[in-house]
Design a protein around this motif. Structure first.
Motif, PDB file in Angstrom:
ATOM      1  N   ALA A  70      22.838  81.720 -49.260  1.00 17.77           N
ATOM      2  CA  ALA A  70      24.191  81.535 -48.735  1.00 17.77           C
ATOM      3  C   ALA A  70      25.245  82.049 -49.707  1.00 17.77           C
ATOM      4  N   LYS A  71      24.895  82.161 -50.994  1.00 18.09           N
ATOM      5  CA  LYS A  71      25.842  82.633 -51.997  1.00 18.09           C
ATOM      6  C   LYS A  71      25.580  84.089 -52.400  1.00 18.09           C
ATOM      7  N   ALA A  72      24.567  84.690 -51.829  1.00 19.11           N
ATOM      8  CA  ALA A  72      24.209  86.053 -52.208  1.00 19.11           C
ATOM      9  C   ALA A  72      25.204  87.052 -51.635  1.00 19.11           C
ATOM     10  N   PRO A  73      25.525  88.121 -52.373  1.00 18.22           N
ATOM     11  CA  PRO A  73      26.405  89.163 -51.838  1.00 18.22           C
ATOM     12  C   PRO A  73      25.722  89.909 -50.697  1.00 18.22           C
ATOM     13  N   LYS A  74      26.517  90.593 -49.926  1.00 24.87           N
ATOM     14  CA  LYS A  74      26.006  91.282 -48.740  1.00 24.87           C
ATOM     15  C   LYS A  74      24.874  92.243 -49.079  1.00 24.87           C
TER      16      LYS A  74
ATOM     17  N   ASN B 274      30.526  84.425 -52.345  1.00 27.10           N
ATOM     18  CA  ASN B 274      29.506  85.472 -52.257  1.00 27.10           C
ATOM     19  C   ASN B 274      30.108  86.873 -52.368  1.00 27.10           C
ATOM     20  N   ALA B 275      31.179  86.992 -53.159  1.00 22.13           N
ATOM     21  CA  ALA B 275      31.839  88.264 -53.445  1.00 22.13           C
ATOM     22  C   ALA B 275      32.612  88.828 -52.261  1.00 22.13           C
ATOM     23  N   GLU B 276      32.777  88.046 -51.189  1.00 21.99           N
ATOM     24  CA  GLU B 276      33.610  88.509 -50.075  1.00 21.99           C
ATOM     25  C   GLU B 276      35.062  88.513 -50.536  1.00 21.99           C
ATOM     26  N   PRO B 277      35.806  89.597 -50.306  1.00 20.85           N
ATOM     27  CA  PRO B 277      37.175  89.684 -50.823  1.00 20.85           C
ATOM     28  C   PRO B 277      38.167  88.868 -50.009  1.00 20.85           C
TER      29      PRO B 277
ATOM     30  N   HIS C  87      11.387  84.061 -45.092  1.00 18.27           N
ATOM     31  CA  HIS C  87      10.072  84.497 -45.549  1.00 18.27           C
ATOM     32  C   HIS C  87      10.005  84.613 -47.067  1.00 18.27           C
ATOM     33  N   ASP C  88      10.964  84.029 -47.739  1.00 21.00           N
ATOM     34  CA  ASP C  88      10.988  84.137 -49.191  1.00 21.00           C
ATOM     35  C   ASP C  88      11.249  82.759 -49.791  1.00 21.00           C
ATOM     36  N   ASP C  89      10.243  82.211 -50.464  1.00 21.48           N
ATOM     37  CA  ASP C  89      10.370  80.876 -51.039  1.00 21.48           C
ATOM     38  C   ASP C  89      11.394  80.828 -52.166  1.00 21.48           C
ATOM     39  N   GLU C  90      11.763  81.989 -52.704  1.00 24.10           N
ATOM     40  CA  GLU C  90      12.687  82.020 -53.831  1.00 24.10           C
ATOM     41  C   GLU C  90      14.145  82.129 -53.391  1.00 24.10           C
ATOM     42  N   ALA C  91      14.384  82.130 -52.086  1.00 24.30           N
ATOM     43  CA  ALA C  91      15.749  82.204 -51.570  1.00 24.30           C
ATOM     44  C   ALA C  91      16.083  80.907 -50.853  1.00 24.30           C
ATOM     45  N   GLY C  92      17.027  80.147 -51.407  1.00 21.07           N
ATOM     46  CA  GLY C  92      17.419  78.882 -50.796  1.00 21.07           C
ATOM     47  C   GLY C  92      18.595  79.074 -49.874  1.00 21.07           C
ATOM     48  N   ALA C  93      18.372  79.289 -48.608  1.00 17.15           N
ATOM     49  CA  ALA C  93      19.426  79.662 -47.675  1.00 17.15           C
ATOM     50  C   ALA C  93      20.458  78.564 -47.469  1.00 17.15           C
ATOM     51  N   GLN C  94      20.104  77.316 -47.694  1.00 14.03           N
ATOM     52  CA  GLN C  94      21.015  76.218 -47.384  1.00 14.03           C
ATOM     53  C   GLN C  94      21.735  75.660 -48.609  1.00 14.03           C
ATOM     54  N   ASP C  95      21.501  76.248 -49.792  1.00 13.84           N
ATOM     55  CA  ASP C  95      22.122  75.723 -51.008  1.00 13.84           C
ATOM     56  C   ASP C  95      23.598  76.082 -51.056  1.00 13.84           C
ATOM     57  N   LYS C  96      24.476  75.097 -50.857  1.00 13.19           N
ATOM     58  CA  LYS C  96      25.915  75.326 -50.896  1.00 13.19           C
ATOM     59  C   LYS C  96      26.594  74.435 -51.946  1.00 13.19           C
TER      60      LYS C  96
ATOM     61  N   GLY D 122      24.604  81.699 -58.604  1.00  8.76           N
ATOM     62  CA  GLY D 122      23.455  81.157 -57.881  1.00  8.76           C
ATOM     63  C   GLY D 122      22.974  82.097 -56.791  1.00  8.76           C
ATOM     64  N   GLY D 123      23.799  83.053 -56.399  1.00 11.86           N
ATOM     65  CA  GLY D 123      23.424  84.036 -55.392  1.00 11.86           C
ATOM     66  C   GLY D 123      22.994  85.364 -55.982  1.00 11.86           C
ATOM     67  N   LEU D 124      22.826  85.414 -57.315  1.00 16.56           N
ATOM     68  CA  LEU D 124      22.373  86.636 -57.982  1.00 16.56           C
ATOM     69  C   LEU D 124      20.958  86.446 -58.524  1.00 16.56           C
ATOM     70  N   ILE D 125      20.346  87.539 -58.914  1.00 15.85           N
ATOM     71  CA  ILE D 125      18.968  87.521 -59.416  1.00 15.85           C
ATOM     72  C   ILE D 125      18.994  87.516 -60.934  1.00 15.85           C
TER      73      ILE D 125
END
Length: 301
Positions: free
Chosen positions: A200-204, A79-82, A214-223, A100-103
């Motif tokens: 989970a893969k989205a940058p900070k 997720n772009a963490e250095p 609250h967002d159906d388009e964000a899969g928080a558990q997809d790893k 997968g964590g980008l739009i």
């Protein structure tokens, strides 16, 4: 024996003349010597930069291989963490972003695009207007409105009516033109062709504006392992200001022996970019690149 008193004066004059001549020669030669030394230093620095860049480029291939064979996806931050490691007299900074964590500019809905734009500090209303301009830019024209084009003052002069081919096209939008291209690449993609993102893969930057619950388009558990990654590596000699950098977008491919292909290069990282250096935790290079590569880096000088 008669001593000519004028001979001492002649010798003194000759000595002064020689000294003056030497000063003139030194004044003429010194700038050339200094210029030659400066050119030598510049050439040496350029060679060091090119060498470090080649090493960074090779390490991108190493990390890409690890990601697509599954060994790297489990232990590398996606997720772009250095992350940073030291080997021998060198330090290596790594950042990996799973797309997968980008739009995706070509597949995301209006609400998701709005959140992406809002991550750059736009207020909700303006972010929504820019998102609508993005959708109008990529969407085919309606049959009943052919020739009639309602342009947004926040978008480009003319809509494309076709998919985005590069994130860099966002800089054609007047509202986004001042945002650094690297920042745009850190939020959006055109390579995934997927309307949702894995939180989970989205940058900070994106996690701060998207609430997965609250967002159906964000899969928080997809790893799961991804198919497209941005990999950026900076190589530095310890104690020196010279750095070599390589940043590429790579995509899984069964058509190449390596198992992936290079899609495009990222805009260059500025030397001293805190996103890749001062905030990066230190780890062993075997954790980032594997033990075999870490041993090679340790012996490299």
């Amino acid at each position: 024996m008669v001593i000519d008193p004028s001979s001492g004066n002649d010798e003194g004059f000759a000595l002064v003349a020689v000294l003056v001549f030497m000063l003139i020669v030194a004044a003429v030669v010194a700038p050339f010597a200094l210029n030659a030394r400066t050119r030598l230093m510049i050439a040496s620095n350029e060679i060091e930069h090119d060498r470090l860049s080649m090493v960074a480029d090779g390490l991108v291939n190493v990390v890409a291989s690890e990601l697509f064979d599954g060994s790297g996806a489990e232990r590398l931050p996606l997720n772009a963490e250095p992350a940073r490691c030291h080997a021998g007299h060198f330090s290596f900074d790594l950042r990996v972003q799973d797309h997968g964590g980008l739009i995706d500019l070509n597949a995301a809905s209006d609400p998701l695009l709005t959140r992406g734009v809002a991550s750059f500090g736009f207020d909700p209303k303006r972010a929504e207007e820019i998102a609508r301009a993005i959708i109008a830019f990529r969407s085919p024209p309606h049959a009943f409105t052919a020739g009639v084009q309602q342009q947004s003052s926040l978008g480009p002069r003319q809509n494309k009516f076709a998919v985005f081919e590069s994130v860099s096209e966002l800089q054609e939008f007047s509202a986004l033109a001042s945002i650094p291209l690297r920042d745009l690449y850190g939020v959006f993609t055109v390579d995934l062709k997927q309307g949702s993102i894995a939180l989970a893969k989205a940058p900070k930057r994106l996690r701060n504006v998207i609430d997965g619950s609250h967002d159906d388009e964000a899969g928080a558990q997809d790893k799961s392992g991804g198919t497209v990654y941005t990999i950026e590596i900076t190589a530095r000699r310890d104690g020196a200001g010279i750095a070599g950098q390589a940043g590429l977008i790579v995509e899984k491919s069964s058509l190449t022996a390596a198992g992936f292909r290079r899609v495009s290069r990222m805009p260059a990282v500025e030397t001293g970019d805190s996103g890749l250096t001062s905030l990066a935790p230190t780890a062993g290079c075997d954790a980032l690149f594997g033990s075999a590569v870490a041993q090679i880096l340790g012996r490299w000088s």
